[in-house]
Design a protein around this motif. Structure first.
Motif, PDB file in Angstrom:
ATOM      1  N   ASP A  68      56.242  92.552 -10.206  1.00 21.61           N
ATOM      2  CA  ASP A  68      55.654  92.836 -11.744  1.00 21.61           C
ATOM      3  C   ASP A  68      54.409  93.116 -11.380  1.00 21.61           C
ATOM      4  OD1 ASP A  68      55.101  93.640 -14.236  1.00 21.61           O
ATOM      5  OD2 ASP A  68      55.923  91.463 -15.121  1.00 21.61           O
ATOM      6  N   GLN A  69      54.170  94.381 -11.937  1.00 19.52           N
ATOM      7  CA  GLN A  69      52.540  94.854 -11.616  1.00 19.52           C
ATOM      8  C   GLN A  69      51.633  94.166 -12.569  1.00 19.52           C
ATOM      9  OE1 GLN A  69      51.764  96.372  -9.004  1.00 19.52           O
ATOM     10  NE2 GLN A  69      53.928  96.806  -8.381  1.00 19.52           N
ATOM     11  N   ASN A  70      52.093  93.679 -13.682  1.00 18.27           N
ATOM     12  CA  ASN A  70      51.167  93.132 -14.511  1.00 18.27           C
ATOM     13  C   ASN A  70      50.965  91.493 -14.346  1.00 18.27           C
ATOM     14  OD1 ASN A  70      51.292  95.471 -16.335  1.00 18.27           O
ATOM     15  ND2 ASN A  70      53.271  94.757 -17.191  1.00 18.27           N
ATOM     16  N   LEU A  71      51.611  90.972 -13.237  1.00 17.30           N
ATOM     17  CA  LEU A  71      51.259  89.658 -12.795  1.00 17.30           C
ATOM     18  C   LEU A  71      50.324  89.447 -11.818  1.00 17.30           C
ATOM     19  CD1 LEU A  71      55.000  88.290 -13.191  1.00 17.30           C
ATOM     20  CD2 LEU A  71      53.213  88.212 -14.700  1.00 17.30           C
ATOM     21  N   PHE A  72      49.587  88.180 -11.854  1.00 19.46           N
ATOM     22  CA  PHE A  72      48.634  87.844 -10.675  1.00 19.46           C
ATOM     23  C   PHE A  72      49.217  88.078  -9.319  1.00 19.46           C
ATOM     24  CE2 PHE A  72      46.370  84.836  -7.857  1.00 19.46           C
ATOM     25  CZ  PHE A  72      45.002  85.718  -8.019  1.00 19.46           C
ATOM     26  N   THR A  73      48.833  88.888  -8.540  1.00 18.45           N
ATOM     27  CA  THR A  73      49.236  89.010  -7.108  1.00 18.45           C
ATOM     28  C   THR A  73      48.434  88.667  -6.025  1.00 18.45           C
ATOM     29  OG1 THR A  73      50.662  90.813  -8.188  1.00 18.45           O
ATOM     30  CG2 THR A  73      50.507  90.609  -5.607  1.00 18.45           C
ATOM     31  N   LEU A  74      49.063  87.859  -5.057  1.00 18.58           N
ATOM     32  CA  LEU A  74      48.007  87.541  -3.999  1.00 18.58           C
ATOM     33  C   LEU A  74      48.963  88.498  -2.813  1.00 18.58           C
ATOM     34  CD1 LEU A  74      47.511  83.799  -4.057  1.00 18.58           C
ATOM     35  CD2 LEU A  74      45.983  85.781  -4.461  1.00 18.58           C
ATOM     36  N   ILE A  75      47.928  88.814  -1.884  1.00 22.14           N
ATOM     37  CA  ILE A  75      48.585  89.791  -0.570  1.00 22.14           C
ATOM     38  C   ILE A  75      48.102  89.041   0.568  1.00 22.14           C
ATOM     39  CG2 ILE A  75      48.446  91.989   0.429  1.00 22.14           C
ATOM     40  CD1 ILE A  75      47.266  93.226  -2.296  1.00 22.14           C
TER      41      ILE A  75
ATOM     42  N   VAL B 163      43.917  84.213  11.779  1.00 21.15           N
ATOM     43  CA  VAL B 163      43.464  83.981  10.340  1.00 21.15           C
ATOM     44  C   VAL B 163      44.087  84.994   9.594  1.00 21.15           C
ATOM     45  CG1 VAL B 163      41.701  83.790   8.912  1.00 21.15           C
ATOM     46  CG2 VAL B 163      41.416  82.756  10.972  1.00 21.15           C
ATOM     47  N   THR B 164      44.548  84.526   8.435  1.00 21.01           N
ATOM     48  CA  THR B 164      45.180  85.471   7.384  1.00 21.01           C
ATOM     49  C   THR B 164      44.568  85.142   6.298  1.00 21.01           C
ATOM     50  OG1 THR B 164      47.333  85.456   8.528  1.00 21.01           O
ATOM     51  CG2 THR B 164      47.249  86.020   6.266  1.00 21.01           C
ATOM     52  N   ASP B 165      44.067  86.198   5.243  1.00 22.12           N
ATOM     53  CA  ASP B 165      43.441  85.908   4.054  1.00 22.12           C
ATOM     54  C   ASP B 165      44.365  86.283   2.898  1.00 22.12           C
ATOM     55  OD1 ASP B 165      41.022  85.375   5.524  1.00 22.12           O
ATOM     56  OD2 ASP B 165      40.349  87.289   5.312  1.00 22.12           O
ATOM     57  N   LEU B 166      44.439  85.441   2.100  1.00 26.87           N
ATOM     58  CA  LEU B 166      45.277  85.558   0.690  1.00 26.87           C
ATOM     59  C   LEU B 166      44.362  86.170  -0.176  1.00 26.87           C
ATOM     60  CD1 LEU B 166      46.979  83.554   2.483  1.00 26.87           C
ATOM     61  CD2 LEU B 166      47.911  82.843   0.110  1.00 26.87           C
ATOM     62  N   VAL B 167      44.347  87.486  -0.569  1.00 26.08           N
ATOM     63  CA  VAL B 167      43.521  88.133  -1.307  1.00 26.08           C
ATOM     64  C   VAL B 167      44.201  88.704  -2.544  1.00 26.08           C
ATOM     65  CG1 VAL B 167      41.955  88.828   0.607  1.00 26.08           C
ATOM     66  CG2 VAL B 167      43.825  90.418  -0.152  1.00 26.08           C
ATOM     67  N   ASP B 168      43.650  89.243  -3.740  1.00 27.26           N
ATOM     68  CA  ASP B 168      44.055  89.836  -4.878  1.00 27.26           C
ATOM     69  C   ASP B 168      44.099  91.242  -4.730  1.00 27.26           C
ATOM     70  OD1 ASP B 168      41.453  90.292  -5.577  1.00 27.26           O
ATOM     71  OD2 ASP B 168      41.352  88.545  -6.836  1.00 27.26           O
ATOM     72  N   PRO B 169      44.227  92.103  -5.683  1.00 25.85           N
ATOM     73  CA  PRO B 169      44.337  93.571  -5.260  1.00 25.85           C
ATOM     74  C   PRO B 169      42.785  93.653  -5.410  1.00 25.85           C
ATOM     75  CG  PRO B 169      46.272  93.038  -6.961  1.00 25.85           C
ATOM     76  CD  PRO B 169      45.532  91.739  -6.818  1.00 25.85           C
ATOM     77  N   SER B 170      41.880  93.092  -6.046  1.00 29.59           N
ATOM     78  CA  SER B 170      40.511  93.589  -6.169  1.00 29.59           C
ATOM     79  C   SER B 170      39.878  93.214  -4.873  1.00 29.59           C
ATOM     80  CB  SER B 170      39.945  92.925  -7.185  1.00 29.59           C
ATOM     81  OG  SER B 170      39.894  91.504  -7.273  1.00 29.59           O
ATOM     82  N   GLU B 171      40.571  92.553  -3.834  1.00 32.27           N
ATOM     83  CA  GLU B 171      40.188  92.247  -2.559  1.00 32.27           C
ATOM     84  C   GLU B 171      39.343  90.984  -2.461  1.00 32.27           C
ATOM     85  OE1 GLU B 171      38.143  95.392  -0.556  1.00 32.27           O
ATOM     86  OE2 GLU B 171      40.057  96.555  -0.343  1.00 32.27           O
ATOM     87  N   THR B 172      39.323  89.932  -3.703  1.00 31.54           N
ATOM     88  CA  THR B 172      38.785  88.580  -3.822  1.00 31.54           C
ATOM     89  C   THR B 172      39.748  88.016  -3.015  1.00 31.54           C
ATOM     90  OG1 THR B 172      37.767  89.293  -5.807  1.00 31.54           O
ATOM     91  CG2 THR B 172      37.877  87.154  -5.275  1.00 31.54           C
TER      92      THR B 172
ATOM     93  N   LEU C 283      63.329  80.663 -11.902  1.00 28.60           N
ATOM     94  CA  LEU C 283      62.554  81.161 -10.878  1.00 28.60           C
ATOM     95  C   LEU C 283      60.925  81.223 -11.185  1.00 28.60           C
ATOM     96  CD1 LEU C 283      62.481  83.604  -8.537  1.00 28.60           C
ATOM     97  CD2 LEU C 283      62.388  85.284 -10.275  1.00 28.60           C
ATOM     98  N   VAL C 284      60.377  80.586 -10.075  1.00 31.27           N
ATOM     99  CA  VAL C 284      59.029  80.176 -10.185  1.00 31.27           C
ATOM    100  C   VAL C 284      58.057  80.984  -9.277  1.00 31.27           C
ATOM    101  CG1 VAL C 284      59.382  78.018 -11.048  1.00 31.27           C
ATOM    102  CG2 VAL C 284      59.198  78.246  -8.735  1.00 31.27           C
ATOM    103  N   ALA C 285      58.669  81.625  -8.234  1.00 32.37           N
ATOM    104  CA  ALA C 285      57.714  82.648  -7.267  1.00 32.37           C
ATOM    105  C   ALA C 285      58.800  83.728  -6.759  1.00 32.37           C
ATOM    106  CB  ALA C 285      57.075  81.749  -6.341  1.00 32.37           C
ATOM    107  N   VAL C 286      58.049  84.798  -6.437  1.00 36.78           N
ATOM    108  CA  VAL C 286      58.672  85.938  -5.772  1.00 36.78           C
ATOM    109  C   VAL C 286      57.834  86.373  -4.929  1.00 36.78           C
ATOM    110  CG1 VAL C 286      58.142  87.252  -8.008  1.00 36.78           C
ATOM    111  CG2 VAL C 286      59.956  87.857  -6.533  1.00 36.78           C
ATOM    112  N   THR C 287      58.443  86.975  -3.794  1.00 44.12           N
ATOM    113  CA  THR C 287      57.669  87.645  -2.681  1.00 44.12           C
ATOM    114  C   THR C 287      58.150  89.277  -2.742  1.00 44.12           C
ATOM    115  OG1 THR C 287      59.169  86.928  -0.925  1.00 44.12           O
ATOM    116  CG2 THR C 287      57.075  85.611  -1.650  1.00 44.12           C
ATOM    117  N   LYS C 288      57.457  89.986  -1.978  1.00 41.15           N
ATOM    118  CA  LYS C 288      57.908  91.341  -1.645  1.00 41.15           C
ATOM    119  C   LYS C 288      58.279  91.346  -0.139  1.00 41.15           C
ATOM    120  CE  LYS C 288      56.818  96.154  -1.876  1.00 41.15           C
ATOM    121  NZ  LYS C 288      55.825  97.264  -2.242  1.00 41.15           N
ATOM    122  N   GLU C 289      59.402  91.547   0.064  1.00 36.60           N
ATOM    123  CA  GLU C 289      60.043  91.565   1.690  1.00 36.60           C
ATOM    124  C   GLU C 289      59.477  93.007   2.221  1.00 36.60           C
ATOM    125  OE1 GLU C 289      64.071  91.100   4.342  1.00 36.60           O
ATOM    126  OE2 GLU C 289      63.643  89.994   2.148  1.00 36.60           O
ATOM    127  N   GLN C 290      58.844  92.756   3.474  1.00 36.54           N
ATOM    128  CA  GLN C 290      58.572  93.965   4.050  1.00 36.54           C
ATOM    129  C   GLN C 290      59.492  94.564   4.908  1.00 36.54           C
ATOM    130  OE1 GLN C 290      54.942  93.331   6.691  1.00 36.54           O
ATOM    131  NE2 GLN C 290      54.301  95.604   6.677  1.00 36.54           N
TER     132      GLN C 290
END
Length: 367
Positions: A4-11, A21-30, A119-126
């Motif tokens: 859902d594009q309206n929900l908070f997403t971590l990438i 090292v892997t960074d978990l960032v939001d769409p604004s790259e924070t 359902l409490v969390a969902v991911t996008k499978e690459q």
């Protein structure tokens, strides 16, 4: 599964400067979390807070393919067992407070028996492998349940998902020097601003209007205003006038006359600030009477004058002069301090005494 594009997403974004090292960032790259794979024979990852650089949680296991992983939270310390519970399907479970959670490939559920899971969390499978690049935690579903430490649950959910990314990976080969690096060293420095950005910043700074000049200082007071200011700064009684070097006799005399013109002012005291200004006190008193005489103020009220001299005691030990020289006794010595009281009423307490140094006088015409 689509997100859902309206929900908070971590990438999940690999760090360009550090392969482990892997960074978990939001769409604004924070950046919200840093995940670091610790080199070694055993499997271990560490998750840091990017702001405080504090260690939040670790996940350890004998190997990446182990069926049980131990998650250890810090501040406060709490151990969570994350284990594989599926036989023919992909299913990993853990318990948090009084609830049981279960990851099923790209979805995490809160188990409610006999009710259906939530359902409490969902991911996008690459790809078909369990390597997800985005995750969303459904807070609106978690709010339906009594969970005290929601932040701790979020960290556990994300760390559990991170362990899936490392399943089947080879042990990373990292120099020993990198193992001792602090969390701050894992974060790449911000890139320098581009030339166009720096030029625009300089131009915007040069186009800014200069700050307004400070207001000019007020001109110093002179004459009667300066005399009034000097007396106010001394903090003495309103009817006490201390004569100093600054100020003319005429200004002092006018100031004293203005005070006596007030019906509520019964008397004033004109005194010297030092021995050098004793003669000036007498001049100020005469000028005050002259101003009042010219204004015709002495016709209605008689002005009494009381003179006190050398009323201040000298500091230090008392010296006794044993010299009987008559010439020394007869020699006149001017007073070192002088106070003249000009009063509209008779003041018997200031009348001259036989042994004192007080002189009383009356002046009806100001002479």
């Amino acid at each position: 599964m689509s997100l859902d594009q309206n929900l908070f997403t971590l990438i999940f974004t690999p760090n360009k400067n550090h392969p482990n090292v892997t960074d978990l960032v939001d769409p604004s790259e924070t950046v919200h979390y840093h995940k670091r794979r610790v080199p070694g024979q055993e499997y271990k990852i560490e998750v840091f807070d990017p702001m405080s650089e504090s260690l939040l949680i670790t996940a350890t296991a004998p190997s990446t393919s182990s069926k049980v992983k131990i998650l250890e939270l810090y501040n406060p310390t709490k151990m969570v067992e994350f284990k594989s519970t599926g036989t023919l399907s992909f299913r990993w479970s853990f318990k948090w407070e009084e609830h049981e959670f279960e990851w099923k490939r790209e979805q995490c559920f809160l188990i409610r028996k006999p009710d259906p899971p939530v359902l409490v969390a969902v991911t996008k499978e690459q790809s078909r492998q369990v390597k997800n690049t985005q995750v969303q935690i459904l807070d609106y579903n978690l709010h339906r349940f009594d969970i005290d430490d929601r932040k701790g649950l979020e960290i556990v959910l994300l760390t559990a998902l991170m362990t899936f990314h490392d399943s089947g990976d080879a042990v990373p080969e990292t120099p020993v020097a990198e193992q001792t690096q602090s969390p701050s060293a894992l974060v790449p420095p911000p890139p320098p601003p581009s030339i166009s950005r720096r030029v625009s910043a300089i131009m915007s700074f040069s186009n800014e209007a200069p700050p307004p000049p400070p207001p000019p200082k007020p001109a110093p007071r002179t004459g009667l205003d300066r005399i009034r200011e000097m007396q106010e700064m001394k903090g003495e009684e309103y009817n006490e006038i201390t004569v100093e070097d600054e100020g003319t006799v005429e200004d002092y005399g006018q100031y004293c006359s203005d005070l006596l013109s007030d019906d509520a002012m019964l008397f004033i005291s004109v005194k010297s600030s030092a021995a050098a200004f004793v003669p000036k006190v007498l001049q100020v008193v005469e000028e005050t009477k002259r101003v009042r005489y010219k204004a015709g103020l002495d016709d209605d009220a008689e002005l009494h004058q009381y003179v006190l001299y050398d009323t201040e005691k000298k500091k230090g030990p008392k010296r006794i002069n044993l010299n009987d020289d008559a010439d020394q006794k007869a020699k006149y010595a001017p007073p070192e301090s002088l106070t003249v009281h000009l009063s509209k009423i008779d003041m018997p307490e200031l009348a001259p005494k036989s042994t004192g140094g007080t002189i009383k006088g009356k002046d009806k015409k100001g002479r």
